[in-house]
Scaffold this motif. Structure first.
Motif, PDB file in Angstrom:
ATOM      1  N   LEU A  26      12.153  -5.431   5.024  1.00  0.00           N
ATOM      2  CA  LEU A  26      11.937  -4.980   3.650  1.00  0.00           C
ATOM      3  C   LEU A  26      10.810  -3.978   3.465  1.00  0.00           C
ATOM      4  N   CYS A  27       9.839  -3.944   4.367  1.00  0.00           N
ATOM      5  CA  CYS A  27       8.733  -2.989   4.256  1.00  0.00           C
ATOM      6  C   CYS A  27       8.149  -2.766   5.644  1.00  0.00           C
ATOM      7  N   ILE A  28       7.535  -1.593   5.818  1.00  0.00           N
ATOM      8  CA  ILE A  28       7.055  -1.221   7.146  1.00  0.00           C
ATOM      9  C   ILE A  28       5.820  -0.330   7.015  1.00  0.00           C
ATOM     10  N   THR A  68       7.795  -8.331   0.566  1.00  0.00           N
ATOM     11  CA  THR A  68       8.504  -7.211  -0.062  1.00  0.00           C
ATOM     12  C   THR A  68       7.722  -5.902  -0.091  1.00  0.00           C
ATOM     13  N   ALA A  69       6.415  -5.934   0.139  1.00  0.00           N
ATOM     14  CA  ALA A  69       5.596  -4.710   0.107  1.00  0.00           C
ATOM     15  C   ALA A  69       4.309  -4.967   0.876  1.00  0.00           C
ATOM     16  N   THR A 118       5.267  -2.725  -4.808  1.00  0.00           N
ATOM     17  CA  THR A 118       4.314  -1.765  -4.258  1.00  0.00           C
ATOM     18  C   THR A 118       2.962  -2.434  -4.080  1.00  0.00           C
ATOM     19  N   VAL A 119       2.344  -2.180  -2.935  1.00  0.00           N
ATOM     20  CA  VAL A 119       0.958  -2.577  -2.683  1.00  0.00           C
ATOM     21  C   VAL A 119       0.273  -1.339  -2.126  1.00  0.00           C
ATOM     22  N   GLN A 120      -0.831  -0.945  -2.750  1.00  0.00           N
ATOM     23  CA  GLN A 120      -1.551   0.230  -2.263  1.00  0.00           C
ATOM     24  C   GLN A 120      -3.052  -0.027  -2.318  1.00  0.00           C
ATOM     25  N   TYR A 121      -3.708   0.219  -1.182  1.00  0.00           N
ATOM     26  CA  TYR A 121      -5.150   0.030  -1.056  1.00  0.00           C
ATOM     27  C   TYR A 121      -5.840   1.386  -1.036  1.00  0.00           C
ATOM     28  N   ARG A 122      -6.981   1.467  -1.701  1.00  0.00           N
ATOM     29  CA  ARG A 122      -7.844   2.658  -1.659  1.00  0.00           C
ATOM     30  C   ARG A 122      -9.270   2.199  -1.409  1.00  0.00           C
ATOM     31  N   THR A 123      -9.988   2.967  -0.578  1.00  0.00           N
ATOM     32  CA  THR A 123     -11.365   2.601  -0.240  1.00  0.00           C
ATOM     33  C   THR A 123     -12.316   2.783  -1.405  1.00  0.00           C
ATOM     34  N   PHE A 124     -11.955   3.679  -2.351  1.00  0.00           N
ATOM     35  CA  PHE A 124     -12.841   3.902  -3.480  1.00  0.00           C
ATOM     36  C   PHE A 124     -12.028   4.291  -4.712  1.00  0.00           C
ATOM     37  N   THR A 135      -1.173  -3.309  -7.277  1.00  0.00           N
ATOM     38  CA  THR A 135       0.159  -3.853  -7.033  1.00  0.00           C
ATOM     39  C   THR A 135       1.036  -3.571  -8.245  1.00  0.00           C
ATOM     40  N   PHE A 136       2.312  -3.465  -7.975  1.00  0.00           N
ATOM     41  CA  PHE A 136       3.300  -3.236  -9.020  1.00  0.00           C
ATOM     42  C   PHE A 136       4.442  -4.202  -8.758  1.00  0.00           C
TER      43      PHE A 136
END
Length: 145
Positions: A26-28, A68-69, A118-124, A135-136
């Motif tokens: 499902l995610c990679i 899933t993400a 959706t999962v997205q990480y940002r350092t700042f 997350t969405f």
């Protein structure tokens, strides 16, 4: 959904690696530091770390629901992932061995159990003035950590 993860050489339009799973993949994500590691979340409630060169399983960890993400932090020491019931997990990863250990689970505040898409990480982030995880979910909820 055919239970495979496929790696493509875009410039030639060629599939250069097929990794076969036991359930839909499902995610990679490629590891941000060790180019030989590939992390795959699947419908069998697992994240599996593969050796990109050989296609062999290095390590895996099991979750409560379908993964899933996901996203890595910039160091590759953490994986953040979401599941089919709206939970978000933090997983520690050894960048040399690929060994995983699940360290934290957070359920979103909603009573609805909508899958994380959706999962997205940002350092700042200017908003958070530090690291942020976004997350969405399928029902349209944004959550910042």
């Amino acid at each position: 959904m055919d239970k495979t993860a496929r790696i493509w050489e875009i410039s030639k339009g060629l599939c250069i690696r097929v990794i076969y799973g036991l359930s839909p993949q499902l995610c990679i994500r490629f590891h941000p530091v060790n180019n030989n590691f590939l992390s795959v979340g699947n419908a069998n409630k697992e994240i599996t770390v593969f050796n990109f060169s050989t296609g062999r399983v290095i390590n895996k960890t099991v979750f409560d629901n379908e993964v899933t993400a996901m996203d890595h932090d910039h160091t590759g020491l953490l994986i953040f992932c979401g599941d089919a019931q709206g939970c978000v997990y933090t997983v520690s990863m050894n960048s040399h061995t690929g060994v995983l250990s699940r360290s934290h689970r957070n359920r979103n505040g909603s009573k609805r159990k909508s899958p994380v898409t959706t999962v997205q990480y940002r350092t700042f982030s200017l908003l958070a003035r530090g690291p942020v995880l976004l997350t969405f979910t399928r029902d349209g909820s944004f959550i910042f950590f």
